[in-house]
Design an enzyme around this catalytic site. Structure first.
Site, mmCIF file in Angstrom:
data_model
loop_
_atom_site.group_PDB
_atom_site.id
_atom_site.type_symbol
_atom_site.label_atom_id
_atom_site.label_comp_id
_atom_site.label_asym_id
_atom_site.label_seq_id
_atom_site.Cartn_x
_atom_site.Cartn_y
_atom_site.Cartn_z
ATOM 1 N N GLY A 1 -2.477 18.555 -0.935
ATOM 2 C CA GLY A 1 -2.460 17.169 -1.386
ATOM 3 C C GLY A 1 -1.062 16.762 -1.807
ATOM 4 O O GLY A 1 -0.301 17.551 -2.365
ATOM 5 N N GLY B 1 -0.653 13.285 -3.113
ATOM 6 C CA GLY B 1 -0.735 12.033 -3.851
ATOM 7 C C GLY B 1 0.177 12.177 -5.061
ATOM 8 O O GLY B 1 1.058 13.042 -5.088
ATOM 9 N N LEU B 2 -0.029 11.363 -6.060
ATOM 10 C CA LEU B 2 0.841 11.478 -7.233
ATOM 11 C C LEU B 2 0.822 12.892 -7.791
ATOM 12 O O LEU B 2 1.859 13.467 -8.116
ATOM 13 C CB LEU B 2 0.396 10.503 -8.313
ATOM 14 C CG LEU B 2 0.694 9.048 -8.022
ATOM 15 C CD1 LEU B 2 0.305 8.187 -9.210
ATOM 16 C CD2 LEU B 2 2.162 8.854 -7.695
ATOM 17 N N GLY C 1 -0.192 15.854 -6.351
ATOM 18 C CA GLY C 1 0.285 16.911 -5.456
ATOM 19 C C GLY C 1 1.780 16.835 -5.187
ATOM 20 O O GLY C 1 2.478 17.851 -5.233
ATOM 21 N N SER D 1 -6.960 -6.061 -8.816
ATOM 22 C CA SER D 1 -6.520 -5.269 -9.965
ATOM 23 C C SER D 1 -7.048 -5.794 -11.299
ATOM 24 O O SER D 1 -7.166 -6.995 -11.529
ATOM 25 C CB SER D 1 -4.996 -5.269 -10.033
ATOM 26 O OG SER D 1 -4.585 -4.781 -11.293
ATOM 27 N N ARG E 1 -13.987 -0.890 -18.309
ATOM 28 C CA ARG E 1 -14.562 -1.160 -16.998
ATOM 29 C C ARG E 1 -16.064 -0.969 -16.940
ATOM 30 O O ARG E 1 -16.761 -1.777 -16.335
ATOM 31 C CB ARG E 1 -13.924 -0.215 -15.989
ATOM 32 C CG ARG E 1 -12.490 -0.536 -15.815
ATOM 33 C CD ARG E 1 -11.835 0.396 -14.853
ATOM 34 N NE ARG E 1 -10.485 -0.098 -14.626
ATOM 35 C CZ ARG E 1 -9.560 0.560 -13.965
ATOM 36 N NH1 ARG E 1 -9.833 1.741 -13.470
ATOM 37 N NH2 ARG E 1 -8.375 0.033 -13.807
ATOM 38 N N HIS F 1 -14.984 3.096 -7.649
ATOM 39 C CA HIS F 1 -13.543 3.045 -7.701
ATOM 40 C C HIS F 1 -12.887 4.371 -8.061
ATOM 41 O O HIS F 1 -11.730 4.633 -7.716
ATOM 42 C CB HIS F 1 -13.158 1.998 -8.750
ATOM 43 C CG HIS F 1 -11.704 1.855 -8.980
ATOM 44 N ND1 HIS F 1 -10.850 1.478 -7.972
ATOM 45 C CD2 HIS F 1 -10.939 2.057 -10.059
ATOM 46 C CE1 HIS F 1 -9.617 1.435 -8.459
ATOM 47 N NE2 HIS F 1 -9.646 1.799 -9.717
ATOM 48 N N GLU G 1 -7.032 13.379 -9.722
ATOM 49 C CA GLU G 1 -8.416 12.925 -9.717
ATOM 50 C C GLU G 1 -9.390 14.044 -9.324
ATOM 51 O O GLU G 1 -10.583 13.975 -9.616
ATOM 52 C CB GLU G 1 -8.550 11.720 -8.773
ATOM 53 C CG GLU G 1 -9.843 10.966 -8.989
ATOM 54 C CD GLU G 1 -9.946 9.671 -8.187
ATOM 55 O OE1 GLU G 1 -8.895 9.109 -7.812
ATOM 56 O OE2 GLU G 1 -11.078 9.223 -7.945
HETATM 57 C C1 LIG Z 1 -7.517 0.451 -5.017
HETATM 58 C C2 LIG Z 1 -7.192 1.342 -6.167
HETATM 59 C C3 LIG Z 1 -6.362 0.921 -7.182
HETATM 60 C C4 LIG Z 1 -6.037 1.748 -8.249
HETATM 61 N N1 LIG Z 1 -5.215 1.292 -9.235
HETATM 62 C C5 LIG Z 1 -4.888 2.111 -10.251
HETATM 63 C C6 LIG Z 1 -3.998 1.667 -11.269
HETATM 64 O O1 LIG Z 1 -3.527 0.544 -11.262
HETATM 65 N N2 LIG Z 1 -3.674 2.519 -12.254
HETATM 66 C C7 LIG Z 1 -4.177 3.795 -12.292
HETATM 67 O O2 LIG Z 1 -3.819 4.533 -13.191
HETATM 68 N N3 LIG Z 1 -5.013 4.242 -11.333
HETATM 69 C C8 LIG Z 1 -5.379 3.443 -10.315
HETATM 70 N N4 LIG Z 1 -6.231 3.892 -9.348
HETATM 71 C C9 LIG Z 1 -6.662 5.304 -9.336
HETATM 72 C C10 LIG Z 1 -5.550 6.187 -8.805
HETATM 73 O O3 LIG Z 1 -4.872 5.534 -7.786
HETATM 74 C C11 LIG Z 1 -6.037 7.519 -8.271
HETATM 75 O O4 LIG Z 1 -6.932 8.091 -9.145
HETATM 76 C C12 LIG Z 1 -4.880 8.470 -8.086
HETATM 77 O O5 LIG Z 1 -3.859 7.874 -7.348
HETATM 78 C C13 LIG Z 1 -5.310 9.771 -7.442
HETATM 79 O O6 LIG Z 1 -4.168 10.547 -7.180
HETATM 80 P P1 LIG Z 1 -4.292 12.025 -6.662
HETATM 81 O O7 LIG Z 1 -2.911 12.543 -6.554
HETATM 82 O O8 LIG Z 1 -5.225 12.774 -7.542
HETATM 83 O O9 LIG Z 1 -5.005 11.941 -5.240
HETATM 84 P P2 LIG Z 1 -4.693 11.100 -3.905
HETATM 85 O O10 LIG Z 1 -3.621 10.125 -4.069
HETATM 86 O O11 LIG Z 1 -6.021 10.639 -3.417
HETATM 87 O O12 LIG Z 1 -4.134 12.184 -2.911
HETATM 88 C C14 LIG Z 1 -4.927 13.127 -2.280
HETATM 89 C C15 LIG Z 1 -4.050 13.968 -1.393
HETATM 90 O O13 LIG Z 1 -4.794 15.097 -0.952
HETATM 91 C C16 LIG Z 1 -4.706 15.260 0.427
HETATM 92 N N5 LIG Z 1 -5.954 15.898 0.822
HETATM 93 C C17 LIG Z 1 -7.211 15.597 0.440
HETATM 94 N N6 LIG Z 1 -8.088 16.464 0.974
HETATM 95 C C18 LIG Z 1 -7.374 17.332 1.694
HETATM 96 C C19 LIG Z 1 -7.709 18.471 2.473
HETATM 97 N N7 LIG Z 1 -8.955 18.901 2.600
HETATM 98 N N8 LIG Z 1 -6.699 19.135 3.098
HETATM 99 C C20 LIG Z 1 -5.406 18.717 2.991
HETATM 100 N N9 LIG Z 1 -5.045 17.662 2.244
HETATM 101 C C21 LIG Z 1 -6.015 16.981 1.614
HETATM 102 C C22 LIG Z 1 -4.425 13.900 0.994
HETATM 103 O O14 LIG Z 1 -3.741 14.003 2.227
HETATM 104 C C23 LIG Z 1 -3.547 13.306 -0.126
HETATM 105 O O15 LIG Z 1 -2.228 13.704 0.087
HETATM 106 C C24 LIG Z 1 -6.573 3.057 -8.284
HETATM 107 C C25 LIG Z 1 -7.422 3.486 -7.274
HETATM 108 C C26 LIG Z 1 -7.770 2.624 -6.235
HETATM 109 C C27 LIG Z 1 -8.763 3.082 -5.239
#
Ligand SMILES: Cc1cc2nc3c(=O)[nH]c(=O)nc-3n(C[C@H](O)[C@H](O)[C@H](O)COP(=O)(O)OP(=O)(O)OC[C@H]3O[C@@H](n4cnc5c(N)ncnc54)[C@H](O)[C@@H]3O)c2cc1C
Ligand code: FES
Lengths: 270, 640
Positions: free
Chosen positions: B41, B43-44, B46, B285, B332, B403, B427
């Site tokens: 992963g 995302g933020l 990873g 938002s 929320r 969400h 998350e």
């Molecule tokens: C529309 C929207 C708006 C939001 N706004 C806000 C906000 O304003 N403020 C706030 O604090 N939060 C907000 N959130 C929540 C927040 O964005 C997420 O909870 C957060 O970004 C999750 O980050 P993460 O790094 O955990 O996962 P993600 O960003 O979901 O990243 C997951 C990563 O894992 C990888 N991955 C997944 N499964 C696999 C696999 N099996 N094999 C290889 N790679 C894999 C993907 O490629 C990706 O790189 C919002 C969410 C949404 C849906």
């Protein structure tokens, strides 16, 4: 293009580029799509066509998508000859069927550029952008070493302009729209975003030289000022940033040619 | 039975993290190079973890299913990120952010983790600014703030309506810098399909290359999962279409405990459903609630009337009426349930699905259209694109949608699961938000975990592992895991059924939304638990996955993910049924106060429910981690 504001269902013919793999020949294939709600998104229409293909045992059309709200930069179709299709300042996933009319033939292709080889059907390989980024699209800031955030004041105008540039979603429409398949808008956006901020100043020269150098290595073309890129950009990033980058590039080349670099590799006596 | 020790350090709450950092074991720089860490992963959570671990000297392998790390779902976050900087001088502090988060989570999170989150929040802003994240600024050049739900201070930092994008691009640039320097080896288009556990420790993963179909084995000294949330179990949600549960679900099947799976967040302000064909719901938002006012007509008869023609006296600004202290900015879960309630009363507006109005006419009068455009222009544009309506002229129509998932793999204070060597961030873990997450806190948590927590805690684990002692990929456990992946792929491809994957995903979504959505009850959950196994059987009997396994095959990717979602759905319903109380996002109709508020049962349910897989076809085992509150007194949440 005039939007179809009626609430009535429409039927269209989809003419899609099908190509089984990178080295395979491709061709256009027609698929009918009937009784579509005008509120359906273009990608939802593709979903529907794909489900029908699957039910018939045929392989669905491969297309790239993820967020479906114009921010991840994954979706990338050229529709009726335009990257991301008709409409200004939107990505493919933000296109709605209300834009089209009953009976339309809609031509869908992948983004076309030498630097974006086709993977399958409408999916291309845009890893060239990552390569450009890793060569210099950053400010070196180790976690744990950052100074207090409000210690550096940044005029709102600069921050806003930096944000305009930073809005790039890395989709590659600029490249697909450019007859030279140049990535200048993409690179300029990053160079400007970081260069407009005081934090980015230290690595400014190195950044622009490295990113432009890698862009050329990756087979992207040069800019001959047609500015189709900005028009196709889903975030409408201005081509003014290209001029800004060219200035940066010139200055940086000049300085790097005339400046003496220290020969020291750091460290000191044991 | 799994051993669930929270490993919370001793000492006063505010000193725990500092003390932990001074007490942990260190690894010398020359030895760090001998450890391989897999991060799944980007995302933020990873990308910040991968970049920071590599910067420290570990050899990092980073896997993402996306074609570039920049496309992770984090990119879509709009509103902002919290931090206890107190730049507004409005009384904020680490303690207040901690307290708001605990209370917002309805007293179902672990105190020590939340306190650490609040502490490092301030470093996150410093770090992001140093990377060049273009946060909004005031005219004087200082950073600007806005307020978010569940708080009475302004502590949210933002970059227009694209905060997640800018934070992710910052983390991505740090990651790409480390890819450039060789510290991180990046694998894009690579989906983790199994976890390899050797002698009880997580030591590797099995990956499918989504472009070539090649299945490969990867060994490491530690595995970090940062694979995001599982809200797409509902099919329709604000998540990106690709977000899925596969990585954490397959880790669960390797005996990592899954905590509080039923805690789901339903966001109050999303664009309502418009038709059967719909593939996703778009969030508007929460920041809009700063200036927008939420209402429905007082009288049912007005529900289809032009909203601008409904006089003030006939409007019910129900949040302001019910929760005067927080008004439109109440948390929320509360705002969502209130919307459901007024719609269930028949006062929902609009012709497509039910909805409520989010009205900016007051704000436009007060601030002028330009100021409103400056603050929310891009959101108004999104709304216009999707609905064809202008929110400058007529109120937005909104309705709650799935969400965020507060549940996830169980982790201790080190963010390590019950499987040693398996770390879970962002998350994907369960740790900081209890039964309800406050707005702008997910971004904070993802970056806290990646930049500031795991760089310490992974080191602490590795210090006990001999350098360069990771197993070879020839180990029988690797072979077995690879076989497992191959046989599932083969089964899906060989199964020439009649229905596309989407058919099952839609049906799953309907069951989950109906019975395990905003309001849950015993009868409904029992019904879901009867229907889901049937759906699972039908899926395996009649799903059709065309194409081959040796090339890009999006149907195959989806099929694997939906198969996992169906199983997860069952666990969520079981968890929801077992938790005989209401708390945060988990609302059991049987457990409510006369005014419709959540009725917690602290005596019996002040615990984390961590489910342990017992083998296919066997009921999972429930482990409980009691939640002890030392600093905060558990009380009934009151936003009135
Ligand atoms: C529309 C929207 C708006 C939001 N706004 C806000 C906000 O304003 N403020 C706030 O604090 N939060 C907000 N959130 C929540 C927040 O964005 C997420 O909870 C957060 O970004 C999750 O980050 P993460 O790094 O955990 O996962 P993600 O960003 O979901 O990243 C997951 C990563 O894992 C990888 N991955 C997944 N499964 C696999 C696999 N099996 N094999 C290889 N790679 C894999 C993907 O490629 C990706 O790189 C919002 C969410 C949404 C849906
Ligand atoms: S799918 Fe994300 S920008 Fe279109």
């Amino acid at each position: 293009m005039v939007a179809n504001n009626s609430q009535q269902a429409l039927s269209i013919t989809l003419r899609v580029w099908r190509q089984a793999g990178p080295d395979q020949p491709g061709k256009f294939v027609d698929y009918p799509a009937k009784d579509l709600s005008p509120h359906m998104s273009f990608l939802e229409m593709l979903d529907m066509v794909n489900d029908e293909l699957t039910r018939k045992g045929e392989e669905p059309i491969a297309f790239a998508h993820d967020c479906r709200e114009g921010i991840c930069g994954t979706c990338s179709c050229t529709i009726n000859g335009k990257p991301h299709g008709p409409g200004r300042g939107i990505a493919t996933c933000q296109l709605y069927m209300r834009t089209f009319h009953d009976g339309d033939v809609i031509v869908v292709e992948p983004f076309r550029a030498t630097a974006f080889p086709i993977v399958k059907d409408l999916v291309t390989d845009r890893s060239g952008f990552d390569k450009i980024m890793k060569s210099g699209g950053f400010i070196t800031a180790r976690a744990g070493s950052a100074p207090e955030a409000n210690a550096t004041l940044i005029p709102k105008e600069n921050a806003d302009l930096a944000m305009d540039a930073a809005a790039c979603i890395g989709c590659g429409a600029c490249v697909a729209a450019c007859k030279n398949a140049s990535a200048m808008l993409f690179v300029a956006a990053k160079v400007s975003h970081l260069g407009l901020l005081p934090q980015g100043e230290v690595e400014r020269d190195r950044r622009v030289l490295a990113m432009v150098g890698t862009m050329e290595e990756q087979g992207f073309g040069n800019c001959t000022n047609y500015y189709e890129c900005s028009a196709a950009c889903p975030k409408l990033i201005s081509h003014d940033f290209i001029a800004r980058m060219n200035r940066d590039y010139l200055k940086a080349s000049f300085r790097s040619a005339f400046q003496h670099a220290s020969n020291s590799t750091g460290g000191g006596a044991g | 039975m799994a051993k669930l020790e929270s490993k919370t350090p001793p000492g006063p709450l505010a000193d725990k993290w500092r003390k932990y950092k001074t007490d942990i074991k260190l690894i010398n720089p020359a030895n760090k190079r001998k450890y391989d860490v897999i991060v799944v992963g980007a995302g933020l959570a990873g990308s910040s973890a991968a970049a920071t671990l590599a910067e420290l000297g570990y050899k990092v392998k980073n896997f993402v299913f996306h074609d570039s790390p920049r496309r992770a779902h984090s990119i879509a976050a709009q509103g902002g990120i919290n931090a206890a900087k107190n730049y507004q001088n409005d009384g904020d502090s680490v303690h207040r952010l901690f307290y708001d988060t605990i209370k917002g989570g309805d007293y179902r999170s672990r105190e020590a983790n939340v306190h650490r989150l609040a502490e490092v929040s301030v470093n996150i802003i410093d770090q992001c600014v140093a990377q060049g994240v273009p946060f909004a600024r005031e005219y004087g050049g200082l950073l600007a703030n806005r307020s978010f739900g569940g708080a009475q201070v302004s502590r949210t930092f933002y970059a227009r309506g694209q905060t997640g994008q800018q934070l992710l691009l910052g983390a991505y640039s740090a990651l790409m810098r480390m890819v450039g320097s060789g510290g991180v080896q990046l694998f894009t288009n690579s989906e983790m399909l199994d976890l390899v556990v050797i002698d009880g420790h997580a030591k590797g993963i099995i990956v499918r290359d989504l472009i070539t179909g090649e299945i490969s084995r990867h060994a490491a000294d530690a595995v970090v999962l940062a694979t995001g949330g599982y809200g797409n179990v509902f099919n329709l949600s604000t998540y990106a279409r690709g977000s899925n549960t596969t990585a954490i679900w397959r880790a669960y099947k390797r005996r990592a405990c899954f905590a509080n799976p039923c805690y789901t967040q339903i966001h109050p302000t999303c664009i309502p459903v418009s038709g059967e064909y719909q593939s996703k719901l778009t969030l508007m938002s929460e920041s809009l609630r700063n200036d927008g006012r939420i209402w429905v007509p007082k009288n049912k008869e007005d529900r289809l009337k032009d909203p601008n023609s409904i006089p003030e006296a006939d409007r019910d600004y129900y949040l302001e009426r019910m929760y005067p202290a927080f008004g439109n900015l109440c948390p929320r879960d509360i705002a969502s349930r209130a919307a459901k309630r007024v719609c269930d009363e028949g006062r929902g507006v609009g012709t497509s699905g039910p909805g409520v109005y989010l009205d900016f006419s007051d704000a436009i009068r007060r601030l002028g259209e330009n100021m409103v455009r400056e603050r929310y222009g891009n959101l108004f544009d999104i709304y216009h694109e999707i609905t064809g309506e202008s929110a400058y002229q007529t109120p937005m129509r909104i309705y709650p949608a799935v969400h965020y998932t507060m549940g996830g793999l169980w982790v201790d204070y080190n963010l390590m699961s019950n499987l040693p060597g398996l770390f879970v961030l962002g998350e994907a873990n369960f740790s900081d938000h209890g039964a309800n997450r406050l707005g702008a806190s997910a971004l904070m948590q993802g970056l806290a975990d990646g930049y500031f927590v795991v760089p310490y805690t992974v080191g602490n684990y590795l210090a006990d592992q001999k350098p360069a002692s990771r197993p070879s990929t020839d180990a029988p456990e690797f072979k077995a895991a690879e076989e497992n992946v191959r046989s599932m792929t083969k089964q899906l491809l060989g199964n020439k059924g009649t229905q596309p994957v989407s058919h099952f995903h839609k049906r799953l979504g309907k069951i989950m939304w109906e019975y395990c959505g905003m309001a849950r009850n015993t009868a409904g959950l029992r019904k879901a638990l009867e229907e889901l196994p049937k759906l699972r059987e039908e899926f395996w009997a009649s799903v059709n996955v065309p194409g081959s396994g040796e090339a890009l095959n999006q149907s195959l990717e989806q099929a694997g993910r939906v198969a996992d979602f169906i199983e997860l759905g069952e666990l969520m319903c079981l968890d929801a049924l077992t938790r005989e109380e209401s708390c945060g996002g988990h609302f059991r109709e049987e457990h409510q106060y006369p005014d419709g508020e959540c009725k917690r049962d602290d005596e019996n349910f002040a615990h984390v429910a961590a489910w342990e897989f017992q083998g296919p076809g066997k009921p999972p085992l429930l482990n409980k981690e009691p939640l002890a509150y030392e600093s905060v007194k558990m009380s009934v949440r009151n936003y009135k």
